[in-house]
Scaffold this motif. Structure first.
Motif, short mmCIF file in Angstrom:
data_model
loop_
_atom_site.label_atom_id
_atom_site.label_comp_id
_atom_site.label_asym_id
_atom_site.label_seq_id
_atom_site.Cartn_x
_atom_site.Cartn_y
_atom_site.Cartn_z
N LEU A 166 -7.87 4.00 1.95
CA LEU A 166 -6.94 4.84 2.69
C LEU A 166 -7.50 5.12 4.08
O LEU A 166 -8.67 4.87 4.36
N ARG A 167 -6.68 5.68 4.94
CA ARG A 167 -7.10 6.03 6.29
C ARG A 167 -7.08 7.54 6.44
O ARG A 167 -6.10 8.19 6.07
N GLU A 207 -6.62 9.37 8.96
CA GLU A 207 -5.54 9.88 9.80
C GLU A 207 -4.23 10.05 9.02
O GLU A 207 -3.33 10.75 9.48
N ASP A 208 -4.15 9.40 7.86
CA ASP A 208 -2.95 9.56 7.03
C ASP A 208 -3.03 10.80 6.14
O ASP A 208 -2.08 11.11 5.42
N PHE A 209 -4.16 11.50 6.18
CA PHE A 209 -4.35 12.69 5.34
C PHE A 209 -4.82 13.88 6.17
O PHE A 209 -5.92 14.41 5.98
N ARG A 253 0.86 -5.68 -1.63
CA ARG A 253 1.82 -5.01 -0.75
C ARG A 253 3.06 -5.88 -0.49
O ARG A 253 4.18 -5.35 -0.39
N THR A 255 -5.06 18.20 0.27
CA THR A 255 -4.37 17.76 -0.95
C THR A 255 -4.78 18.64 -2.13
O THR A 255 -5.96 18.68 -2.49
#
Length: 318
Positions: free
Chosen positions: A88-89, A91-93, A266, A97
């Protein structure tokens, strides 16, 4: 100086005590839950002295220091290294959470854990556990220096996870809440205000069958305890004795597949096909826990001034 609180059974009766070395000072209190112990007997805990320690630790059965009456709240993807190994990146989180585990998953630090028959991809996650001292009113803004006002102490949590349930089904609660999937303890270590400032120095280590898998410092957290308490206080009630597991660093069995596999998953596979591939590859991964495996987990500062003890968990078959 920190204070080591344990819950134990002697003759089948659950009791609370303060641990001094290899001896326990029994507490003459009626406190069925961790919250009641901390709310009703805070001064007594700190007034207990080493001269009162008379029960050998080897003579008792260890129980989890957080009882099943409490909330079990968890943070996910809270370490940069774990985000990276998950493919994962960061910047996407940008958000914190949050999920929960069933309090019935809590078990003792030395209790064997049964891997359910249908679970093949059982993973480990060492985490620093924060235990609430006081109710946090709605809208409370918690700063780094305010932690002693709201938090009692820290403990070791192993957030055991059935990845073949959690990920394909998108069910964090379900994949992490089987009975025994929450070893907690061996102790609840109460910290002084000066010691609370040292939480970033806590060093987490987890080994499986003697092989080190996780080795990191709590300073690597993305969302720190003060920020998390502030956010949770805006959501719902936090009560004495509640447990917050603050996330895990890199080293878990679950890893992102390589770039070619990611491309195929993907662009060429359905969701069902993607997860079939994930489970098939996972079954060939020797890092996942199997019956007969032994886990050792510890958290302490490098100078030993704050020491949460060690978990010794064995994985067994149904």
């Amino acid at each position: 100086m920190s204070l080591t609180i344990i819950r134990y059974a002697e003759g089948g009766t659950p009791r609370w005590g303060v641990q001094f070395g290899r001896l326990i000072a029994p507490l003459q209190v009626d406190a069925p839950s961790t919250g009641e112990l901390l709310s009703d007997h805070w001064e007594l805990l700190w007034a207990t002295e080493a001269t009162q320690a008379v029960v050998p630790l080897e003579r008792v059965q260890l129980l989890p220091p957080v009882t099943r009456h409490q909330q079990f709240i968890c943070q996910g993807v809270n370490y940069r290294s774990h985000i990276a190994e998950s493919g994962l990146r960061i910047e996407d989180f940008p958000f914190n959470t949050i999920f929960t585990k069933a309090p019935s998953s809590i078990t003792a630090a030395d209790a064997p854990v049964v891997r359910p028959a249908h679970v093949q991809l059982l993973d480990y996650e060492i985490e620093l556990g924060l235990v609430l001292r006081a109710p946090v009113p709605a809208g409370t803004q918690v700063g780094p220096d305010d932690l002693p006002q709201w938090l009692a102490g820290v403990t070791i949590v192993n957030d055991l996870s059935a990845r073949d349930v959690q990920l394909p089904q998108g069910q964090f609660y379900k994949g992490k809440s089987y009975r025994g999937f929450g070893p907690v303890g061996p102790a609840l270590v109460l910290l002084t205000p000066q010691e609370w400032a040292r939480w970033p120095e806590l060093h987490m280590r987890l080994a499986v069958n003697g092989q080190t898998r996780q080795d990191a410092y709590c300073v690597e957290m993305i969302h720190d305890p003060a920020a998390t308490l502030t956010e949770l206080a805006a959501l719902h009630d936090l009560l004495p004795g509640d447990l917050i597991a603050t996330g895990t660093p890199a080293g878990c069995a679950a890893r992102a597949p390589g770039k070619p596999a990611m491309f195929v998953a993907r662009h060429l596979l359905s969701d069902a096909g993607k997860w079939r591939m994930f489970i098939r590859k996972g079954r060939a991964n020797p890092a996942y826990l199997r019956p007969g495996d032994h886990i050792n987990a510890s958290i302490r500062t490098d100078d030993g001034a704050i020491d949460l003890g060690e978990q010794t968990t064995s994985i067994t078959a149904p």
